[in-house]
Write an enzyme that holds these catalytic residues in place. Structure first.
Site, PDB file in Angstrom:
ATOM      1  N   CYS B  48      16.189  33.964  35.605  1.00 29.78           N
ATOM      2  CA  CYS B  48      16.903  33.089  34.693  1.00 29.78           C
ATOM      3  C   CYS B  48      18.398  33.161  34.943  1.00 29.78           C
ATOM      4  O   CYS B  48      18.862  33.844  35.845  1.00 29.78           O
ATOM      5  CB  CYS B  48      16.619  33.469  33.244  1.00 29.78           C
ATOM      6  SG  CYS B  48      17.412  35.015  32.790  1.00 29.78           S
ATOM      7  N   CYS B  51      20.016  36.533  35.028  1.00 28.94           N
ATOM      8  CA  CYS B  51      19.796  37.285  36.256  1.00 28.94           C
ATOM      9  C   CYS B  51      20.819  36.870  37.314  1.00 28.94           C
ATOM     10  O   CYS B  51      21.357  37.708  38.033  1.00 28.94           O
ATOM     11  CB  CYS B  51      18.395  37.040  36.809  1.00 28.94           C
ATOM     12  SG  CYS B  51      17.097  37.320  35.623  1.00 28.94           S
ATOM     13  N   ASP B 454      -9.782  43.221  40.718  1.00 28.79           N
ATOM     14  CA  ASP B 454      -9.402  44.555  41.140  1.00 28.79           C
ATOM     15  C   ASP B 454      -9.182  45.380  39.872  1.00 28.79           C
ATOM     16  O   ASP B 454      -8.985  44.816  38.800  1.00 28.79           O
ATOM     17  CB  ASP B 454      -8.120  44.454  41.967  1.00 28.79           C
ATOM     18  CG  ASP B 454      -7.536  45.796  42.301  1.00 28.79           C
ATOM     19  OD1 ASP B 454      -8.313  46.669  42.709  1.00 28.79           O
ATOM     20  OD2 ASP B 454      -6.325  45.970  42.148  1.00 28.79           O
ATOM     21  N   ASP B 634      -3.924  42.965  43.328  1.00 23.81           N
ATOM     22  CA  ASP B 634      -2.474  43.077  43.442  1.00 23.81           C
ATOM     23  C   ASP B 634      -1.994  43.919  44.606  1.00 23.81           C
ATOM     24  O   ASP B 634      -0.913  43.711  45.111  1.00 23.81           O
ATOM     25  CB  ASP B 634      -1.903  43.660  42.151  1.00 23.81           C
ATOM     26  CG  ASP B 634      -2.279  45.114  42.004  1.00 23.81           C
ATOM     27  OD1 ASP B 634      -3.368  45.470  42.471  1.00 23.81           O
ATOM     28  OD2 ASP B 634      -1.486  45.873  41.452  1.00 23.81           O
ATOM     29  N   ASP B 638      -5.617  45.061  48.608  1.00 21.07           N
ATOM     30  CA  ASP B 638      -6.335  43.852  48.202  1.00 21.07           C
ATOM     31  C   ASP B 638      -5.957  42.643  49.051  1.00 21.07           C
ATOM     32  O   ASP B 638      -6.612  41.613  48.995  1.00 21.07           O
ATOM     33  CB  ASP B 638      -6.005  43.497  46.742  1.00 21.07           C
ATOM     34  CG  ASP B 638      -6.437  44.579  45.789  1.00 21.07           C
ATOM     35  OD1 ASP B 638      -7.523  45.110  46.000  1.00 21.07           O
ATOM     36  OD2 ASP B 638      -5.678  44.880  44.856  1.00 21.07           O
TER      37      ASP B 638
END
Lengths: 55, 757
Positions: B48, B51, B454, B634, B638
């Site tokens: 945003c 940031c 997961d 994640d 994976d």
């Protein structure tokens, strides 16, 4: 008929102007970060006034 | 967050210890000349305006930074910096530290994902040019339709021809190229009727203009191009987001490592040049460069790359370590056992490349439609021409009508039908906290019947949390926290988080890698760590995560930790059940942990202790059984299965590679993003089908009019525009159901994932 002779070029060049303005904006990278631009509007620029600089 | 959770927290807290070395940053920066260099860093958490201001402010405060600019769309910051300030060589690592101090993760941005942007720019240019041409020609055409007399009409037609010609060549080149390509290979695609209609209508109009004809089609051909280019651009925007994951993975294997020669001399060498049998030194915070065996040293190793498990494992002399795992606490001396191309990370890269092919076989809905549509259109135009030749025998008239048929049937609405819906759906998903990388991902997501999840980082948050705080006297928790602030171990951080105010503790503090922290005060010795370390007796702690606080080897408190399930997991799994979707768990974690979680969530189909390869195999087995599976995961372990799955999804807290390998990324903590994305995709799929029906329905009405020869240019232009607008409005209906999407309360990633140091 006579009015057309200058009205049509005027219409076309106005449209062309818009096109050129858009192309310039695109070239200068103003569409590169649309998400960021909408936030930068809200930035008061406290501190340094540099935030409008592009590269 | 199985993978980078530990790594990220450690990295941030220790001021970027795990970040790339200065040398690497120097190498990766671009030399701008005049003592200036430019670096590109990716900042995935920036989201945003605040940031932007924070990151840019932090960087500009540094004297060596010339300019800094955050690009929020690509989550990148580019920094232009001076090579030298006041005679001191700039250390680019300072930039990473400055950003990390404000709580943002940074990665070295690896170039290579930018090739798509160029085409997008050209497409936007083409849209602008064709839009300009279309508006002007339309103005002239309206004058003609409203009854301009012969001379004026000819003038207007000529001006239109002059505008249309260059515009068609410039903006139409995408279609011409693609059409030519298809014809040359003996195929036909959606671009062939477009190219034919555009050039034939221009040619016929020019012929009419020269012969002082009453009707010209310039407006139709340019407007057609304009609409089609809009569709093409939106489509490209949807597709352009997809990036390959391989570059992200390559970053996990360090570019080099320090080799120790038998004579004791040290040398920094590129990873590719490390041979098995050589001795390496890996400092705390660095990644292990190649597979190896520990010769000396003790440390905690973040092995989430391998098994997705978030809590670090202790390694000591004799243990084997895999490339890509992160060395957390102590320096290690290794003996390389494999060359870089045979190491663990290389195997994952290979798995992912192999899986990539499976995805490519998917044909987009628009392509499937084009396969039937364009031959039908050509046939229709040809039949019209032949029919009128038989009836009237007038080539000119027959040709005119055949062109009208081609223009009217041009897949303008069809070209818009898919991309407009997908862009609107992507916007809706974005507002609900889900990012889509690719339009076909939504098409694929609408088809799934199985969800494979997961465990660590997906069903759970992936951060240990103190669960028995209420059983522990406040004073002891405070002491433990005072000791824990000296460590960056995830468990120590969890203790700090649970304690309120942290008192100061004076004494001689020492961290023993792989064991715990020891504080020698004037009263005695405090120890915080594993049971064996704290009280000198391994006891029966078992596999559970726990830490013991002891005073002079007497146990004061036992802290137990648990990974917290992701919010709304249960509700989400029930919601999936209501959507008629089966759920299962694929985890690399230990069996009892997975079994317990599966029981609590009511999932009967689960697999534990799977390696990355076995996950891919499990997914392939599901595909063979005729299931189309969504994989949610994640970690880096994976990543291959995310690639191999029919469609995949990852939380924003996932490892960079996981995020890149996934089709969808959800930013909020709650798992409800999964059913939300599926519902939205299914809704979008329904709208796309409706749009096809609308577009074809329009043809059913308009085509007979054209075939019978009643389609004047006005009729063609109106019909075409109407069909396009109807399709666009239908797509916008998706927006109206946005209220449901807002149920997922926005809790931005950066706050939920705030760094706690």
């Amino acid at each position: 008929m006579n009015t057309l002779i200058y009205l049509i070029p005027i219409a076309l060049s106005l449209g062309g102007l818009g096109l050129v303005a858009f192309l310039w904006a695109l070239k200068s990278g103003q569409y590169e970060d649309l998400d960021g631009a909408s936030w930068r509007v809200l930035d008061d620029g406290d501190g340094k006034g540099e935030s409008s600089r592009t590269f | 967050m199985s993978c980078c959770a530990v790594g990220a927290a450690t990295m941030l807290a220790e001021g970027g210890q795990a970040s790339p070395a200065s040398e690497e940053l120097w190498l990766a920066s671009r030399n701008l000349g005049g003592g200036l260099r430019q670096s590109e860093l990716s900042v995935p958490d920036a989201y945003c305006g605040a940031c932007i201001a924070t990151i840019e402010g932090a960087l500009r405060a540094k004297p060596e930074v010339e300019r800094a600019r955050v690009n929020l769309s690509s989550r990148r910051v580019s920094i232009v910096w001076k090579e030298e300030v006041g005679g001191r060589r700039t250390d680019p690592c300072d930039f990473l530290h400055a950003i990390a101090e404000r709580g943002y993760q940074t990665h070295l941005f690896s170039p290579g994902g930018e090739e798509g942007d160029d085409l997008l720019k050209q497409l936007i240019l083409a849209v602008a040019v064709s839009g300009f041409a279309a508006t002007n020609i339309m103005l002239l055409s309206v004058s003609v339709w409203s009854g301009a007399d012969a001379a004026t009409r000819d003038l207007f037609h000529w001006i239109s021809a002059l505008i249309a010609g260059p515009a068609l060549i410039y903006a139409g080149r995408f279609f011409y190229k693609s059409a030519w390509n298809a014809i040359r290979h003996g195929r036909t695609n959606m671009d062939v009727p477009i190219a034919l209609a555009v050039s034939l209508s221009y040619g016929m109009s020019l012929y009419e203009t020269i012969g002082h004809g009453e009707h010209a089609w310039f407006d139709a051909s340019v407007t057609l191009l304009f609409f089609l280019l809009i569709g093409r651009t939106l489509d490209h925007m949807m597709r352009g987001r997809a990036r390959t994951a391989i570059s992200g993975l390559a970053r996990l294997s360090p570019r080099g490592a320090t080799v120790v020669h038998p004579d004791g001399s040290r040398e920094y060498r590129a990873v590719d040049e490390i041979k098995p049998g050589e001795r390496l030194i890996v400092a705390a915070g660095e990644r292990i460069p190649v597979d190896g065996r520990v010769l000396s040293g003790t440390s905690d190793l973040d092995r989430s790359v391998v098994n997705g498990e978030s809590s670090p494992t202790v390694v000591a002399t004799g243990d084997t370590v895999q490339a890509g795992t992160l060395n957390l606490t102590g320096p290690l001396t290794l003996e390389a056992t494999a060359a870089s191309r045979d190491s663990f990370i290389a195997e994952i890269i290979g798995l992912m490349e192999a899986a990539e092919g499976g995805r490519a076989r998917y044909r987009r809905i628009a392509d499937r439609a084009a396969r039937y549509y364009s031959p039908a259109v050509h046939l229709l135009a040809l039949l019209t021409f032949v029919g009128w030749m038989l009836v009237e025998g007038d080539i000119h008239h027959a040709m005119l009508i055949a062109v009208a048929v081609l223009i009217i049937t041009c897949p303008c609405a069809l070209g818009l039908a898919v991309p407009v819906v997908q862009i609107v759906a992507a916007g809706r998903l974005f507002q609900g906290g889900v990012m889509v990388k690719d339009g076909t991902a939504m098409e694929r997501l609408a088809e799934i019947d199985t969800v494979l999840l997961d465990k660590t980082g997906t069903l759970t948050i992936g951060r240990p949390r103190l669960v028995n705080a209420h059983e522990i006297a406040g004073g002891r928790l405070a002491i433990a926290a005072a000791i824990a602030v000296h460590s960056r171990h995830p468990i120590a951080i969890a203790i700090q988080n649970s304690a309120g105010a942290i008192p100061a503790l004076a004494g001689d503090i020492r961290e023993i890698p792989g064991a715990g922290i020891e504080v020698k005060t004037t009263d005695g010795v405090y120890r915080l760590g594993s049971r064996g370390f704290a009280v000198g007796d391994p006891g029966s702690g078992g596999g559970q995560s726990e830490a013991i606080l002891s005073f002079n080897f007497r146990e004061l408190a036992c802290f137990r930790f648990e990974d917290r399930p992701r919010p709304a997991s249960r509700e989400s799994i029930e919601a999936l059940g209501r959507l008629d979707i089966a759920t299962g768990i694929l985890s690399g974690d230990r069996e009892p942990v997975v079994a317990a979680l599966a029981r609590s969530l009511g999932i009967s189909n689960w697999h534990a202790e799977l390696s990355p390869r076995e996950k891919v195999e499990a997914c392939a087995a599901a595909a063979e059984a005729g299931h189309k599976a969504l994989v949610v995961g994640d970690g880096i372990n994976d990543a291959p299965v995310l690639r191999a799955a029919h469609v995949s999804m990852a939380p924003a807290t996932a490892a960079d590679v996981g995020r890149q390998a996934a089709d969808f990324v959800f930013m909020h903590e709650a798992l409800s993003a999964v059913p939300f994305a599926i519902e939205t995709s299914r809704h979008a799929g329904r709208l796309i089908r409706q749009n096809f029906v609308l577009a074809i329905g329009y043809n059913v009405i308009a085509v007979p009019i054209a075939i019978l020869g009643y389609a004047t240019p006005l009729v063609a232009a109106v019909a075409m525009s109407t069909s396009s607008l109807v399709v666009v409005f239908n797509a916008l209906r998706l927006k109206r159901s946005l209220a449901a999407g807002k149920a997922a309360t926005p809790s931005p990633l950066m706050h939920s994932d705030a760094v706690t140091s």
